[in-house]
Design a protein around this motif. Sequence first.
Motif, PDB file in Angstrom:
ATOM      1  N   THR A   1       0.839  -1.196   0.000  1.00 46.82           N
ATOM      2  CA  THR A   1       0.000   0.000   0.000  1.00 46.82           C
ATOM      3  C   THR A   1       0.876   1.248   0.000  1.00 46.82           C
ATOM      4  N   TYR A   2       2.059   1.137   0.632  1.00 52.81           N
ATOM      5  CA  TYR A   2       2.992   2.268   0.677  1.00 52.81           C
ATOM      6  C   TYR A   2       3.657   2.518  -0.673  1.00 52.81           C
ATOM      7  N   GLY A   3       3.315   1.741  -1.677  1.00 58.53           N
ATOM      8  CA  GLY A   3       3.734   2.047  -3.027  1.00 58.53           C
ATOM      9  C   GLY A   3       2.791   3.033  -3.703  1.00 58.53           C
ATOM     10  N   SER A   4       1.726   3.409  -2.999  1.00 60.07           N
ATOM     11  CA  SER A   4       0.758   4.381  -3.520  1.00 60.07           C
ATOM     12  C   SER A   4       0.525   5.539  -2.562  1.00 60.07           C
TER      13      SER A   4
ATOM     14  N   ASN B   1       1.991 -11.689 -18.779  1.00 60.85           N
ATOM     15  CA  ASN B   1       1.219 -10.684 -18.038  1.00 60.85           C
ATOM     16  C   ASN B   1       2.024 -10.234 -16.820  1.00 60.85           C
ATOM     17  N   VAL B   2       1.676  -9.083 -16.272  1.00 57.74           N
ATOM     18  CA  VAL B   2       2.332  -8.564 -15.070  1.00 57.74           C
ATOM     19  C   VAL B   2       1.267  -8.212 -14.048  1.00 57.74           C
ATOM     20  N   LEU B   3       1.408  -8.774 -12.853  1.00 58.17           N
ATOM     21  CA  LEU B   3       0.489  -8.523 -11.744  1.00 58.17           C
ATOM     22  C   LEU B   3       1.229  -7.773 -10.640  1.00 58.17           C
ATOM     23  N   TYR B   4       0.686  -6.644 -10.224  1.00 54.76           N
ATOM     24  CA  TYR B   4       1.240  -5.900  -9.083  1.00 54.76           C
ATOM     25  C   TYR B   4       0.340  -6.122  -7.881  1.00 54.76           C
ATOM     26  N   VAL B   5       0.931  -6.558  -6.768  1.00 52.62           N
ATOM     27  CA  VAL B   5       0.191  -6.864  -5.549  1.00 52.62           C
ATOM     28  C   VAL B   5       0.576  -5.859  -4.458  1.00 52.62           C
ATOM     29  N   ALA B   6      -0.421  -5.273  -3.808  1.00 53.49           N
ATOM     30  CA  ALA B   6      -0.166  -4.285  -2.765  1.00 53.49           C
ATOM     31  C   ALA B   6      -0.820  -4.709  -1.454  1.00 53.49           C
ATOM     32  N   PRO B   7      -0.108  -5.480  -0.635  1.00 58.20           N
ATOM     33  CA  PRO B   7      -0.650  -5.821   0.682  1.00 58.20           C
ATOM     34  C   PRO B   7      -0.644  -4.598   1.604  1.00 58.20           C
ATOM     35  N   ARG B   8      -1.503  -4.627   2.614  1.00 55.56           N
ATOM     36  CA  ARG B   8      -1.406  -3.650   3.697  1.00 55.56           C
ATOM     37  C   ARG B   8      -0.504  -4.264   4.764  1.00 55.56           C
TER      38      ARG B   8
END
Length: 269
Positions: free
Chosen positions: A138-141, A174-181
């Motif tokens: 999440t800190y990537g956003s 394909n490319v998947l970006y995952v944003a955990p908290r």
Amino acid sequence: MRLCEARVILTGASGGIGVAIAAALCASGARVLAVARRGEALAPLIEQYPQHLCWVSADLTQLTDRRKVLSAAQAVGGINLLINAAGVNHFAMLEQLEDSEINTLLAVNVSAPICLTRLLLPLLKEADSAMVVNVGSTYGSIGYPGYATYCATKFALRGFSEALRRELADTRVNVLYVAPRATRTSMNGAAARALNEALKANVDDPHTVANAVIHAISGDRRELYLGWPERFFVRLNSLLPQLVDRGLRKQLPLIRHLSHKTDPENLKP
């Protein structure tokens, strides 16, 4: 992607999220090359899934070790799934960090996954269908005080994922970006845990994150943001950043206070 047909390189495999992803992949029938500097945490899984899981000892900040991973992938006949889950964190104000600590964050969280992906792309392109999964945050956003350098690395990984997806748009990768908290792993030191508790932040179990990642891979997703209200704050920050600025400013005294108790152990990959 059919997980029973997946041939996987999984980095950061000995971490909390990494072990949970490895377990879920093996349970789904995937063959996994688990990459980590230390393999003790993987021993029970290797015993449980000897036909599905193999440990590759590597420090991915080193070119020779990245080439070792490539050789291991070639030895099993190629791969169709790369999961870049290795990462380090350090809760501290910027002026509290040494140059060496900043460089470690950049090397592990940014340089290593980009360089490893470049090295493995030819193998991924040979597959009928393939995917690169980058585990961000999440800190990537949302730029968060006390995590300036960590946020910088995850912003970079998110940008890399977006650009690479567009770069590979005319391929079968394909490319998947995952944003955990926030997640309950050893990567978070005592000060980071104290901050989460003081702010009453939601903290996920690694298996919850792993299951969400597995479903996103199976569904050929492009992005996965975990948790509510964290997904809302990501959207709010993109539309009304000044509103988020004001909210976070109120937390600064607490963040500064707890950052002086930071634990350098969380900087070990």
